[in-house]
Design an enzyme around this catalytic site. Structure first.
Site, PDB file in Angstrom:
ATOM      1  N   GLY A   1       0.794  -1.215   0.000  1.00 47.01           N
ATOM      2  CA  GLY A   1       0.000   0.000   0.000  1.00 47.01           C
ATOM      3  C   GLY A   1       0.825   1.262   0.000  1.00 47.01           C
ATOM      4  O   GLY A   1       0.288   2.346   0.186  1.00 47.01           O
TER       5      GLY A   1
ATOM      6  N   PRO B   1       4.566  -5.017  -1.284  1.00 45.80           N
ATOM      7  CA  PRO B   1       4.214  -3.907  -2.159  1.00 45.80           C
ATOM      8  C   PRO B   1       4.041  -4.368  -3.605  1.00 45.80           C
ATOM      9  O   PRO B   1       4.613  -5.389  -3.998  1.00 45.80           O
ATOM     10  CB  PRO B   1       5.421  -2.986  -2.036  1.00 45.80           C
ATOM     11  CG  PRO B   1       6.549  -3.896  -1.718  1.00 45.80           C
ATOM     12  CD  PRO B   1       5.976  -4.999  -0.882  1.00 45.80           C
TER      13      PRO B   1
ATOM     14  N   ARG C   1      -7.424   2.649 -14.864  1.00 40.10           N
ATOM     15  CA  ARG C   1      -7.393   3.273 -13.529  1.00 40.10           C
ATOM     16  C   ARG C   1      -8.144   4.604 -13.433  1.00 40.10           C
ATOM     17  O   ARG C   1      -8.868   4.821 -12.461  1.00 40.10           O
ATOM     18  CB  ARG C   1      -5.954   3.449 -13.035  1.00 40.10           C
ATOM     19  CG  ARG C   1      -5.212   2.122 -12.866  1.00 40.10           C
ATOM     20  CD  ARG C   1      -3.836   2.335 -12.266  1.00 40.10           C
ATOM     21  NE  ARG C   1      -3.908   2.616 -10.837  1.00 40.10           N
ATOM     22  CZ  ARG C   1      -3.617   3.767 -10.286  1.00 40.10           C
ATOM     23  NH1 ARG C   1      -3.217   4.781 -11.021  1.00 40.10           N
ATOM     24  NH2 ARG C   1      -3.725   3.931  -8.991  1.00 40.10           N
TER      25      ARG C   1
ATOM     26  N   TYR D   1     -10.894   4.130 -10.744  1.00 39.64           N
ATOM     27  CA  TYR D   1     -10.573   4.672  -9.417  1.00 39.64           C
ATOM     28  C   TYR D   1     -10.514   6.186  -9.373  1.00 39.64           C
ATOM     29  O   TYR D   1     -10.042   6.732  -8.372  1.00 39.64           O
ATOM     30  CB  TYR D   1      -9.176   4.222  -8.970  1.00 39.64           C
ATOM     31  CG  TYR D   1      -8.864   2.755  -9.006  1.00 39.64           C
ATOM     32  CD1 TYR D   1      -9.745   1.809  -8.510  1.00 39.64           C
ATOM     33  CD2 TYR D   1      -7.627   2.323  -9.491  1.00 39.64           C
ATOM     34  CE1 TYR D   1      -9.401   0.464  -8.514  1.00 39.64           C
ATOM     35  CE2 TYR D   1      -7.277   0.983  -9.486  1.00 39.64           C
ATOM     36  CZ  TYR D   1      -8.168   0.057  -9.003  1.00 39.64           C
ATOM     37  OH  TYR D   1      -7.826  -1.257  -9.001  1.00 39.64           O
TER      38      TYR D   1
ATOM     39  N   CYS E   1     -16.277   4.085 -26.792  1.00 41.37           N
ATOM     40  CA  CYS E   1     -17.608   4.690 -26.744  1.00 41.37           C
ATOM     41  C   CYS E   1     -18.191   4.578 -25.347  1.00 41.37           C
ATOM     42  O   CYS E   1     -19.091   3.765 -25.084  1.00 41.37           O
ATOM     43  CB  CYS E   1     -18.518   4.061 -27.793  1.00 41.37           C
ATOM     44  SG  CYS E   1     -17.963   4.472 -29.440  1.00 41.37           S
ATOM     45  N   GLU E   2     -17.631   5.334 -24.445  1.00 42.32           N
ATOM     46  CA  GLU E   2     -18.048   5.408 -23.051  1.00 42.32           C
ATOM     47  C   GLU E   2     -17.751   6.824 -22.583  1.00 42.32           C
ATOM     48  O   GLU E   2     -16.647   7.322 -22.805  1.00 42.32           O
ATOM     49  CB  GLU E   2     -17.214   4.459 -22.178  1.00 42.32           C
ATOM     50  CG  GLU E   2     -17.588   3.003 -22.252  1.00 42.32           C
ATOM     51  CD  GLU E   2     -18.869   2.665 -21.517  1.00 42.32           C
ATOM     52  OE1 GLU E   2     -19.293   3.463 -20.650  1.00 42.32           O
ATOM     53  OE2 GLU E   2     -19.446   1.620 -21.841  1.00 42.32           O
TER      54      GLU E   2
END
Lengths: 450, 864
Positions: free
Chosen positions: B710, B747, B785, B789, B816-817
């Protein structure tokens, strides 16, 4: 395979030898399982060179032997082998009996948790010789006060200060929290370092037995050596009355988590020290005639310690400015100290000490039930008796600023009706009574208590 | 002006205030003398207001709080005398008669302690002694270096103005003063000297008796004197160059507030800002005297100016402040609906007990108010007495300790639309009270103190990112605290700047394309391995499983953590020598069976596994994954601990897990917790480690603790990098106390994120409704990502790396989003179709998360 690799297969635990090196002010305590490598623990009594004072050589030798034999418990318990062997001069009957008692009762919780019965294993060998009675060795009038970082020893410090006792604050290990408490006390300090044999950790990794050991017994023996080396004629621990009560009785055997804080240990240990180590060295607990709750009441007005002390067993090795760094809020010690202080402090001050209100946390209901000894046995921690917790909780029911808190309301509604109202008063718990070994000069120390 | 001549009678006054540290040593007094002389040379008449030498006020308070015998009292006064004599010696002056007289008087007062300890009048007089001593000493010193300097008895100027409902304690020890100016008297004073030194902290009542202003007293003295003398300004000299947008100890990137108005300054001080006491704003505000806050050690810094002369049209949160120890009193009517006079009845009780109510929230049947942790509230039984009385008229509950977090800024109601990111920070945290101040200056949230840890930095970040705190507006905000006070960690330029030519060549071959940099991976590995407390390192292969990446990391001494049989097989094929840890989530029995045939250490993470796997694993050591119950990380979706998280077993299930392990012949040798990723707070790792130790102590077979990974990477310009040295120190401290447990960490992202970039080419550029879009040939199918997120990736136009910024645009992909946005509102140089863009920090969770959504091709991967 050695016992280091497969600890539970060991056959014999040897007390090999103990020595003191003045140059490093260190004692080396040596142990061994079977034919394994030696396990060496070192204890350092000063930062500088420190010779054994003239005239105290015999006393120190007796103290060091006692320390060697008691401190061995940390290693012995890793394997609890069937045989105990003491190398060197044989033990006398009195010492063997003391050690049998310390090992058997001091490992009571350990044995209970691991499902072991040690009654037929622990037997220190001895012969029939009767040693000379210990002499006076000219120890100056000064008291060593071990500081634990919790409230009890700080109460002792302030009681003894009010009684004009000359004191040195002492502690074993490197806890910054204890150092901070000692700093606040303003007393002269003596820090003792203890280095456990790294092989013990290896044994633990390899599946050694593990669990609670009577650390107060070990610290007591360390301080007897320190008192002789540094010149103190008294050691004042801070164990109260309730430390003598058992957590549970199993197969007719009383298991007390804090046995080495009990009056039984105190009586046996101080008796042995004064007859076999130094006649002028007094070992006692300053708080023995008090309940936990009475000690807590004495602590409440000592505001100078409120932002440094901690009784928490989980967080106490780490120092921090934030309450949450000193109080985990999850262990029985946190719960008990919070509850015990609550009748004696403004709520605002109490919650500031802990950084939260543990009595308004419904998820802790079962934990507090254990303290109240309703439907569960007393937790394996140094906490007060159930009736003390019940009296404290009952006092809060009468206080409007506490009454609506989750656990107080729950107690009010569900538990209080089941209790005998006559047993809930705080006042009887504040009485000074029961056996103790306070020296005559301190006999009036508690007179000011109402 | 000519220094030999006295100042003109018309010279403007300047009041300068110095605290305890500034008056405790000779060098600091020389600094004060220089600043005073400089004011005189500039034609101003300085009044230096001083505190007692540092620590003395607390020492005097202790004489009040603690009962000491005569010998102890005498030794206290002897020590105080000695300290001042030593300072006088260091200043090289004769012991001033006035100072010696004050020291004697102090000794007399202290002797009276046993008899008068509880007497407020005596307490006030005793508490004033520190300032009387330091100011008399300072006046003598300034005169000795040639300034026409005199001691000024503040008590002759600061006259107590009694307040209604004032307690006896406050009447002596927390007084307020009048601010009416008397120009004739000021003019007369001006004739007596060019410079004055005055004691802070004190005033006198109508009988001439000494009273104390209370906390923050010296700042307040300076403000009163500034108002009374009609000063040009009041300068508060302290240890930091002004007020900041948050407490810099919590938020190193907090911005200096260059200019703010009185009301905002007052609001910041009232809601918890530490630099100024709220009481000191009132006097200068009433008389429109500007107040400066300056750093004694760094006088060259501009500091904060509080005054009328500010830009009022900057709509921004100015600061976030917090106060601990708040107590809430919640009162529920027991009477009828729409009961008349309920509020009047309850508030009468607060008045009766002398308690000042701060925030109020009310509903039909409940009113909840907040109390600040005043001395009275903490040290007396006033709360008990209040509640006893309240209980007669309502149901009362006391909630606390709480932390009040306030967003401060004029017109805060108009900023609600920009506070979205702030609401996310609070998430599901219980909020006891929300208060929107009726003067529209603050919005305050009251939460449990125990949950408030780390909130302020996260909210500050959310305010900046959401545009509610306009850190870029130089009319209000100055530099960050970190840039002023931290020795700039000269972080080397990113590797891809050095490798630009090579990258452009690779992009010419094909885009989109991931490029990894081996040296950067090695560098990160070395940094982590320097954390000596950690015994074993695992790399979370899911972050980036490219074979060359895995080999580089394994060669650097890392073992590998895998979450699926597929990863295990890939790891064994790529790095046959690495030891493996298998950490699946809610995996099928077959997964365990496949991996059990390898030497990997297996992690159990749900109770059902013991019964399923007991026979298979009998006699083996396993790792047990625990959910410690609270997650951390940069986004909800990367927090892997907490009630909503699907990982691990609950702490309350540990006993059962150990029992089942014993029953099935498994040995729990390792406890494992992993609470999230992207963590930039060093203390987090210590907390997890300690929590794990507490659990391990209940399980004798545990030999190692795996506290996960983390380690965060500073992605946003306003993020502070994780302090790895601090992590190392923290872990070492804990390790020292608990050497019996091996410490493991695992990690992932930290090792590879910065080592990877995604190269893309501009497909098209479009402008619509005033917004610009740059369409790349890489999108969410290559790098998920940002969409998944809200992750922030630095993005540059690699073809025009050093060209000046010319536009702000959203950088989007071809999928297409509407969520296919790689970076929103980025500043960029003038850009053309076919330019090569570089998306940085894409080495972790980039290629491994790719999909062929929209049937668009994946990016390939190259190791540089």
């Amino acid at each position: 395979m050695s016992a280091i690799d497969t600890p539970r297969d060991a056959q014999t635990f040897h007390f090999v030898r103990a020595g003191y090196d003045a140059k490093s002010a260190s004692a080396a305590l040596v142990y061994r399982f079977d034919d394994d490598p030696e396990l060496i623990e070192t204890i350092r009594f000063a930062d500088t060179e420190l010779a054994i004072p003239a005239g105290r050589e015999a006393a120190f030798a007796a103290a060091l032997r006692l320390l060697h034999l008691i401190a061995g418990i940390s290693y012995y318990k890793a394997a609890v082998p069937p045989q105990i062997a003491v190398d060197g001069a044989p033990l006398d009957a009195a010492l063997a009996a003391l050690l049998d008692e310390i090992y058997l009762h001091g490992l009571g919780e350990f044995a209970h948790r691991n499902g072991l019965d040690l009654r037929d294993r622990i037997e220190f060998p001895h012969d029939a010789h009767v040693p000379d009675v210990a002499a006076r060795v000219g120890l100056p009038r000064r008291t060593l006060v071990p500081i634990g970082g919790g409230k009890d020893s700080l109460v002792t410090v302030e009681l003894l200060r009010a009684a004009h006792e000359p004191m040195t604050a002492t502690w074993v290990g490197r806890s910054p929290l204890i150092a901070a408490c000692v700093e606040r006390s303003g007393l002269p300090r003596l820090n003792i370092e203890r280095q456990i044999s790294p092989l013990l950790f290896e044994m633990n990794r390899n599946g050694a037995w593990n669990g609670h050991i009577p650390v107060t017994a070990i610290n007591s023996a360390i301080l007897v050596c320190a008192a002789i080396l540094h010149g103190h004629d008294a050691i004042a621990f801070s164990n109260e009355r309730s430390a003598s009560s058992a957590n549970l009785v199993r197969d007719g055997f009383a298991v007390n988590h804090q046995w080495s804080k009990s009056i039984d240990f105190e009586r046996a240990f101080r008796g042995y020290v004064s007859t076999h180590v130094a006649a002028d060295l007094d070992y006692f607990s300053a708080l023995r005639p008090l309940s936990e709750l009475a000690v807590t009441r004495l602590f409440a007005p000592l505001t100078q310690y409120h932002d440094v002390f901690s009784s928490c067993n989980r967080n106490f090795r780490i120092l921090g400015d934030k309450p949450a760094e000193r109080w985990c809020g999850q262990c029985p010690k946190c719960h008990f100290v919070f509850l015990a202080l609550s009748p004696f402090l403004p709520k605002t001050r109490l919650v500031a000490i802990f950084g939260r209100n543990l009595l308004d946390d419904a998820t802790l209901a079962a934990d507090f039930d254990a303290l109240l000894e309703v439907g569960a046995h007393k937790p394996f921690e140094c906490v007060g008796e159930g009736r003390e917790s019940r009296a404290a909780m009952a006092a809060l029911v009468d206080r409007a600023e506490w009454r609506e808190d989750a656990l107080v309301a729950r107690f009010h509604e569900r538990i209080l009706p089941l209790l005998d109202a006559g047993e809930l008063a705080l006042a009887p718990l504040m009485s000074v009574d029961g056996p103790h070994h306070l020296p005559a000069r301190l006999a009036r120390m508690f007179d000011a208590l109402g | 002006m000519d220094p030999a001549l006295p100042l003109a009678p018309s010279a403007r006054w300047a009041v300068l205030k110095f605290g305890g540290t500034s008056v405790a040593t000779a060098p600091r007094w020389r600094t004060i003398a220089e600043l005073a002389a400089k004011r005189v040379r500039a034609g101003m008449r300085p009044v230096i207001v001083v505190s007692a030498v540092s620590g003395l006020t607390n020492q005097l308070q202790a004489l009040i709080d603690r009962e000491l015998d005569a010998a102890a009292l005498a030794s206290e006064t002897a020590a105080i005398r000695e300290r001042h004599l030593q300072l006088i010696g260091e200043l090289g002056i004769e012991a001033p008669t006035a100072t010696m007289a004050w020291l004697d008087h102090l000794a007399t007062l202290v002797q009276q302690a046993p008899l008068r300890r509880r007497e407020f009048r005596w307490q006030a007089e005793l508490m004033s002694m520190g300032e009387l001593i330091s100011s008399s000493l300072g006046a003598a010193f300034l005169a000795s270096i040639g300034l026409r300097c005199q001691w000024l008895d503040s008590r002759q100027w600061l006259k107590v103005e009694p307040r209604p409902n004032q307690s006896e304690w406050a009447r002596w020890l927390s007084v307020s003063c009048a601010t009416r100016s008397d120009p004739a008297r000021v003019a007369a004073l001006a004739k007596t000297a060019d410079c004055f030194v005055a004691p802070g902290f004190m005033a006198s009542d109508s009988d001439g008796a000494t009273c104390i202003l209370g906390r923050g007293g010296s700042d307040t003295s300076a403000a009163y004197l500034g108002a009374l003398l009609g000063a040009e300004r009041v300068e508060i000299w302290t240890d930091v160059a002004g007020m900041f947008s948050a407490d810099p100890r919590q938020v190193p990137n907090a911005r200096l507030l260059s200019r703010i108005d009185y009301a905002e300054a007052q609001e910041i001080a009232t809601t918890g800002g530490k630099v100024l006491h709220p009481r000191c704003i009132g006097p200068v505000r009433e008389s429109s005297v500007p107040m400066w806050i300056k750093d004694t050690q760094r006088p060259e810094l501009d500091g904060t100016v509080i005054g009328d002369d500010v830009a009022r049209d900057v709509l921004s949160v100015k600061a976030i402040s917090s106060r601990r120890g708040i107590m809430l009193v919640s009162m529920e009517t027991v009477g009828m609906w729409q009961q008349v006079g309920f509020l009047a009845d309850v508030f009468a009780q607060f008045k009766q007990h002398g308690l000042s109510v701060d925030m109020i929230g009310s509903s039909e049947t409940n009113v909840t108010i907040s109390l600040d942790p005043t001395e009275n509230l903490v040290n007396s039984n006033v709360l008990e007495a209040l509640c006893a009385d309240l209980a007669a008229i309502c149901r009362v509950k006391v909630i606390g300790p709480c932390t009040a977090i306030s967003l401060v800024g004029r017109g805060i109601r108009s900023l609600l639309g920009k506070l979205g990111p702030v609401w996310n920070v609070f998430g599901a945290m219980p909020i006891h009270l929300i208060s929107q101040s009726s003067n529209d200056l603050n919005l305050t949230f009251v939460v449990d103190e125990a949950r408030a840890d780390g909130l302020v930095p996260r909210i500050h970040e959310a305010l900046v990112k959401g545009g509610a705190l306009r850190a870029d507006d130089s009319r209000v905000f100055g530099p960050s605290w970190a840039s002023l006070y931290r020795t700039a960690a000269t972080s080397p330029p990113e590797w891809w700047r050095r490798e630009r030519e090579a990258l452009l060549r690779l992009a010419a071959e094909r885009t989109p394309r991931y490029v990894y940099h081996r040296d950067t991976i090695r560098e990160r590995a070395t940094q982590l391995r320097a954390i000596a407390a950690v015994d074993r390192w695992f790399y979370a292969t899911k972050a980036n499983a490219h074979p060359a990446v895995l080999r580089t990391i394994a060669d650097a001494g890392f073992d590998l953590e895998c979450v699926s049989p597929g990863e295990i097989e890939h790891a064994r094929a790529t790095c046959p020598d690495a030891r493996l840890l298998f950490t699946p989530n809610l995996a099928r029995q077959e997964d365990y069976r496949r991996v059990a045939a390898t030497p990997a250490l297996l992690t159990i993470e749900h109770l059902g596994s013991f019964a399923e796997l007991g026979d298979l694993l009998r006699g083996r050591e396993v790792s047990l994954r625990i959910d410690l119950g609270s997650g951390h990380g940069h986004h909800d979706k990367v927090r892997t601990g907490g009630a909503k998280s699907k990982f691990g077993i609950g702490v309350d299930q540990l006993g059962e897990a150990v029992r089942q392990a014993q029953e099935h012949g498994l040995r729990v040798g390792v406890l494992h917790a992993h609470l999230g990723s992207g963590i930039l707070d060093a203390a987090h790792f210590g907390r997890v480690y300690q929590d794990m130790i507490a659990l391990a102590e209940q399980v004798p077979s545990v030999r190692a603790l795996n506290i996960g990974g983390g380690f965060g990477i500073a992605a946003h310009p306003d993020d502070s990098a994780l302090d790895l040295a601090r992590v190392a120190e923290l872990l070492a401290t804990i390790k020292h106390a608990h050497p019996q447990y091996e410490l493991w960490m695992e990690p992932g992202r930290y090792l590879v994120a910065e080592a990877g970039v995604l190269l893309a080419r501009v497909n098209a550029i479009k402008h619509k409704y005033g917004r610009s879009f740059i369409g790349l040939d890489a999108g969410m199918h290559n790098l998920l990502r940002p969409a998944l997120y809200d992750a922030h990736h630095p993005i540059v136009n690699l073809s025009r790396l050093d060209a000046p910024d010319a536009l702000r645009a959203d950088i989007v992909g071809p999928i297409c989003e509407s969520g296919d946005v790689l970076g929103g509102e980025r500043a960029l140089p003038a850009t053309s179709v076919d330019d090569v863009f570089l998306i940085a920090q894409a080495g972790a969770y980039g290629a491994v998360m790719a999909s062929n959504y929209n049937r668009r091709a994946a990016a390939d991967e190259v190791m540089l």
